[in-house]
Design a protein around this motif. Structure first.
Motif, mmCIF file in Angstrom:
data_model
loop_
_atom_site.group_PDB
_atom_site.id
_atom_site.type_symbol
_atom_site.label_atom_id
_atom_site.label_comp_id
_atom_site.label_asym_id
_atom_site.label_seq_id
_atom_site.Cartn_x
_atom_site.Cartn_y
_atom_site.Cartn_z
ATOM 1 N N ASN A 1 0.815 -1.205 0.000
ATOM 2 C CA ASN A 1 0.000 0.000 0.000
ATOM 3 C C ASN A 1 0.861 1.273 0.000
ATOM 4 O OD1 ASN A 1 0.897 -0.456 2.624
ATOM 5 N ND2 ASN A 1 -0.891 0.500 3.551
ATOM 6 N N SER A 2 2.062 1.167 -0.541
ATOM 7 C CA SER A 2 2.916 2.350 -0.629
ATOM 8 C C SER A 2 3.143 2.712 -2.091
ATOM 9 C CB SER A 2 4.255 2.120 0.085
ATOM 10 O OG SER A 2 4.971 1.060 -0.511
ATOM 11 N N VAL A 3 3.269 4.014 -2.338
ATOM 12 C CA VAL A 3 3.482 4.551 -3.681
ATOM 13 C C VAL A 3 4.742 5.397 -3.634
ATOM 14 C CG1 VAL A 3 2.510 6.021 -5.493
ATOM 15 C CG2 VAL A 3 0.995 4.564 -4.122
ATOM 16 N N LEU B 1 12.848 12.989 -12.373
ATOM 17 C CA LEU B 1 14.058 12.679 -13.126
ATOM 18 C C LEU B 1 14.536 13.896 -13.907
ATOM 19 C CD1 LEU B 1 12.916 9.285 -14.684
ATOM 20 C CD2 LEU B 1 14.217 9.616 -12.577
ATOM 21 N N GLU B 2 15.835 14.009 -14.018
ATOM 22 C CA GLU B 2 16.439 15.010 -14.899
ATOM 23 C C GLU B 2 17.481 14.285 -15.728
ATOM 24 O OE1 GLU B 2 19.313 18.586 -14.066
ATOM 25 O OE2 GLU B 2 17.216 19.196 -13.737
ATOM 26 N N ALA B 3 17.304 14.304 -17.031
ATOM 27 C CA ALA B 3 18.191 13.580 -17.953
ATOM 28 C C ALA B 3 18.284 12.103 -17.565
ATOM 29 C CB ALA B 3 19.571 14.232 -17.992
ATOM 30 N N GLY B 4 17.142 11.537 -17.141
ATOM 31 C CA GLY B 4 17.091 10.129 -16.784
ATOM 32 C C GLY B 4 17.662 9.789 -15.423
ATOM 33 N N ARG B 5 18.079 10.784 -14.674
ATOM 34 C CA ARG B 5 18.696 10.574 -13.356
ATOM 35 C C ARG B 5 17.744 11.038 -12.260
ATOM 36 N NH1 ARG B 5 22.439 14.491 -10.735
ATOM 37 N NH2 ARG B 5 23.175 13.417 -8.878
ATOM 38 N N PRO B 6 17.499 10.212 -11.222
ATOM 39 C CA PRO B 6 16.628 10.648 -10.121
ATOM 40 C C PRO B 6 17.247 11.824 -9.372
ATOM 41 C CG PRO B 6 17.097 8.283 -9.977
ATOM 42 C CD PRO B 6 17.985 8.852 -11.035
ATOM 43 N N VAL B 7 16.450 12.887 -9.191
ATOM 44 C CA VAL B 7 16.941 14.060 -8.467
ATOM 45 C C VAL B 7 16.053 14.425 -7.279
ATOM 46 C CG1 VAL B 7 18.177 15.003 -10.457
ATOM 47 C CG2 VAL B 7 15.803 15.667 -10.064
ATOM 48 N N ALA B 8 14.838 13.854 -7.230
ATOM 49 C CA ALA B 8 13.931 14.105 -6.106
ATOM 50 C C ALA B 8 13.002 12.906 -5.967
ATOM 51 C CB ALA B 8 13.123 15.378 -6.325
ATOM 52 N N ALA B 9 12.506 12.706 -4.754
ATOM 53 C CA ALA B 9 11.634 11.569 -4.488
ATOM 54 C C ALA B 9 10.543 11.971 -3.509
ATOM 55 C CB ALA B 9 12.441 10.408 -3.911
ATOM 56 N N GLY B 10 9.452 11.238 -3.573
ATOM 57 C CA GLY B 10 8.370 11.399 -2.619
ATOM 58 C C GLY B 10 7.604 10.092 -2.545
ATOM 59 N N GLY C 1 5.300 11.032 3.028
ATOM 60 C CA GLY C 1 6.614 11.122 3.662
ATOM 61 C C GLY C 1 7.683 10.812 2.643
ATOM 62 N N GLY C 2 8.890 10.703 3.111
ATOM 63 C CA GLY C 2 9.985 10.297 2.243
ATOM 64 C C GLY C 2 10.330 11.289 1.163
#
Length: 106
Positions: free
Chosen positions: A14-16, A21-30, A42-43
């Motif tokens: 039950n988590s999403v 992404l910037e140029a295919g690279r992860p730069v932020a998450a939630g 969170g996160g």
């Protein structure tokens, strides 16, 4: 968030989890967890060199949309008081419900 907590979180059905992404690279998450019509956000994290670009605001809005699609009618989120995350959260329409004192030994 500790590595151990993060590993446990991604295993929940039950988590999403979302990435910016910037140029295919992860730069932020939630991330968020949902249960019985309630979503807990969170996160949230943005790499330092990518901050102040609205990425967390965009991820917060996307999480709200996804939570609504999953049938959630209530969402809550936590953040340290008076920091950028707290300001982003309030700009998205959340209000402070309570404050909590955290104590740590250094």
């Amino acid at each position: 968030m500790s590595d151990e907590f993060g590993r446990a979180l991604v295993q929940l059905t039950n988590s999403v989890h979302l990435l910016a992404l910037e140029a295919g690279r992860p730069v932020a998450a939630g991330t968020f967890i949902h249960h019985d019509g309630i979503a807990f956000f969170g996160g949230g994290f943005t790499l330092h060199e990518h901050r102040s670009r609205g990425l967390q605001q965009a991820l917060l809005i996307e999480r709200l949309h996804r939570a609504k699609e999953l049938g959630c009618s209530l969402a809550c989120v936590s953040a340290d008081v008076a920091n950028t995350s707290a300001r982003n959260i309030q700009r998205a329409g959340f209000s402070v419900a309570y404050t909590e004192v955290g104590v740590s030994r250094r």
